[in-house]
Motif scaffolding. Structure first.
Motif, PDB file in Angstrom:
ATOM      1  N   GLY A  69       0.814  -1.205   0.000  1.00 56.04           N
ATOM      2  CA  GLY A  69       0.000   0.000   0.000  1.00 56.04           C
ATOM      3  C   GLY A  69       0.847   1.254   0.000  1.00 56.04           C
ATOM      4  N   ALA A  70       1.879   1.269   0.847  1.00 53.22           N
ATOM      5  CA  ALA A  70       2.768   2.433   0.909  1.00 53.22           C
ATOM      6  C   ALA A  70       3.563   2.591  -0.374  1.00 53.22           C
ATOM      7  N   LEU A  71       4.069   1.484  -0.912  1.00 54.37           N
ATOM      8  CA  LEU A  71       4.907   1.548  -2.100  1.00 54.37           C
ATOM      9  C   LEU A  71       4.118   1.961  -3.337  1.00 54.37           C
ATOM     10  N   GLN A  72       2.855   1.585  -3.434  1.00 55.52           N
ATOM     11  CA  GLN A  72       2.034   2.036  -4.544  1.00 55.52           C
ATOM     12  C   GLN A  72       1.923   3.556  -4.541  1.00 55.52           C
ATOM     13  N   THR A  73       1.710   4.124  -3.360  1.00 61.22           N
ATOM     14  CA  THR A  73       1.617   5.578  -3.240  1.00 61.22           C
ATOM     15  C   THR A  73       2.945   6.237  -3.584  1.00 61.22           C
ATOM     16  N   LEU A  74       4.039   5.691  -3.074  1.00 58.46           N
ATOM     17  CA  LEU A  74       5.359   6.268  -3.320  1.00 58.46           C
ATOM     18  C   LEU A  74       5.760   6.152  -4.782  1.00 58.46           C
ATOM     19  N   ASN A  75       5.466   5.040  -5.398  1.00 65.13           N
ATOM     20  CA  ASN A  75       5.830   4.852  -6.812  1.00 65.13           C
ATOM     21  C   ASN A  75       5.013   5.751  -7.735  1.00 65.13           C
ATOM     22  N   ARG A  76       3.774   6.068  -7.342  1.00 66.16           N
ATOM     23  CA  ARG A  76       2.993   7.024  -8.125  1.00 66.16           C
ATOM     24  C   ARG A  76       3.612   8.413  -8.040  1.00 66.16           C
ATOM     25  N   LEU A  87      12.991  -2.486  -0.582  1.00 73.86           N
ATOM     26  CA  LEU A  87      13.802  -1.751  -1.560  1.00 73.86           C
ATOM     27  C   LEU A  87      13.645  -2.226  -3.007  1.00 73.86           C
ATOM     28  N   PRO A  88      13.530  -3.525  -3.282  1.00 68.84           N
ATOM     29  CA  PRO A  88      13.377  -3.946  -4.685  1.00 68.84           C
ATOM     30  C   PRO A  88      12.083  -3.476  -5.327  1.00 68.84           C
ATOM     31  N   GLU A  89      11.103  -3.051  -4.522  1.00 71.13           N
ATOM     32  CA  GLU A  89       9.794  -2.685  -5.053  1.00 71.13           C
ATOM     33  C   GLU A  89       9.706  -1.227  -5.497  1.00 71.13           C
ATOM     34  N   TYR A  90      10.722  -0.429  -5.215  1.00 70.51           N
ATOM     35  CA  TYR A  90      10.710   0.956  -5.687  1.00 70.51           C
ATOM     36  C   TYR A  90      11.037   0.996  -7.182  1.00 70.51           C
ATOM     37  N   ARG A  91      10.410   1.924  -7.891  1.00 67.51           N
ATOM     38  CA  ARG A  91      10.711   2.095  -9.310  1.00 67.51           C
ATOM     39  C   ARG A  91      12.193   2.392  -9.507  1.00 67.51           C
ATOM     40  N   ARG A  92      12.748   1.877 -10.590  1.00 67.81           N
ATOM     41  CA  ARG A  92      14.180   2.026 -10.850  1.00 67.81           C
ATOM     42  C   ARG A  92      14.581   3.459 -11.201  1.00 67.81           C
ATOM     43  N   GLY A 115       5.228  17.726   0.001  1.00 64.66           N
ATOM     44  CA  GLY A 115       5.611  16.321  -0.078  1.00 64.66           C
ATOM     45  C   GLY A 115       4.812  15.454   0.876  1.00 64.66           C
ATOM     46  N   ASP A 116       4.961  14.140   0.724  1.00 62.09           N
ATOM     47  CA  ASP A 116       4.201  13.174   1.515  1.00 62.09           C
ATOM     48  C   ASP A 116       5.030  12.610   2.662  1.00 62.09           C
ATOM     49  N   VAL A 117       4.374  12.431   3.807  1.00 62.43           N
ATOM     50  CA  VAL A 117       4.911  11.645   4.913  1.00 62.43           C
ATOM     51  C   VAL A 117       3.928  10.498   5.129  1.00 62.43           C
ATOM     52  N   ILE A 118       4.422   9.266   5.028  1.00 59.46           N
ATOM     53  CA  ILE A 118       3.550   8.093   5.060  1.00 59.46           C
ATOM     54  C   ILE A 118       3.941   7.178   6.214  1.00 59.46           C
ATOM     55  N   LEU A 119       2.935   6.787   6.983  1.00 61.79           N
ATOM     56  CA  LEU A 119       3.125   5.800   8.050  1.00 61.79           C
ATOM     57  C   LEU A 119       2.251   4.593   7.757  1.00 61.79           C
TER      58      LEU A 119
END
Length: 234
Positions: A47-54, A70-75, A152-156
């Motif tokens: 859920g967090a990574l989808q938001t961050l990758n967008r 870490l592998p799930e972040y866009r390159r 910017g976003d702060v996500i917990l």
């Protein structure tokens, strides 16, 4: 100096954690963390990574641990990770090297209450399953806000204590025993809703039975803060 929430009598609040307890707990967890918690925490991480990758851009992950996310972040992004545990970070560094994670600028041992980064460095800052296991969650959240760019976003992502009912009673009973494991199952969500630099813009229940909660805050601009200060003075 690490701050601790205290009761009216000046003593540390029951169930609070300290750095020694945290380091010991995660030294034990480091070798098996991914195996034990990888699937358990997967829904919240996604859920967090989808938001961050967008959003993209430069991300700081606070409490990066073994680097399981870490592998799930866009390159094409830039990712920086920090953690208090040397043992967890050694696993993260092995993962970065073995998987060729070029989007990761680096990972470092840091106290999350005083990171050393300049103001407004990152486009987004995230802490997954961390905020309830640090000695001073309020200070960590304010530091996360400080290093986030305005807008910017702060996500917990975390489990927060139930507000009432049988689950709330069970969590309070478990709190003292869980402390040695580095957890606080009865942690109230209100403790992360008071940072004046942040505006809560999204709250989502995640995982089986909504066990975890994703909170997304926006870092207020300086202009907004000045307006708030002017209103409060008036």
């Amino acid at each position: 100096m690490t701050m601790t929430v205290r009761n009216d009598n000046g003593k540390p609040a029951r169930g609070d954690l300290d750095e020694t307890t945290i380091r010991k707990a995660y030294k034990r967890w480091a070798p098996v963390y991914d195996l034990v918690f990888g699937a358990v925490f997967d829904a919240g991480r996604k859920g967090a990574l989808q938001t961050l990758n967008r959003r993209g851009g430069h991300v700081l992950e606070v409490g990066v641990g073994t680097g399981i996310s870490l592998p799930e972040y866009r390159r094409d992004m830039r990712v920086t990770g920090i953690d208090l545990s040397h043992d967890m970070l050694s696993r993260a560094k092995e993962r970065i090297d073995s998987e060729g994670l070029t989007q990761v600028d680096g990972v470092s041992v840091m106290d999350a209450t005083r990171t050393g980064f300049a103001d407004a460095t990152f486009d987004a800052v995230v802490a997954m399953y961390l905020i309830t296991v640090v000695p001073d969650p309020e200070a960590v959240l304010c530091e996360m806000a400080r290093v986030t760019k305005p807008g910017g976003d702060v996500i917990l992502v975390n489990h927060f204590g139930a507000e009432s009912g049988p689950l709330a009673v069970a969590e309070k009973l478990l709190a003292h025993r869980s402390r040695s494991l580095g957890w606080r199952p009865d942690f109230p969500i209100e403790r992360v809703l008071g940072c004046h630099d942040l505006e809560l813009v999204e709250r989502v229940s995640i995982g089986m039975f909504g066990m975890y909660t994703l909170l997304r805050f926006t870092r207020r601009s300086d202009e907004v803060e000045q307006e708030r200060s002017a209103v409060s003075i008036a």
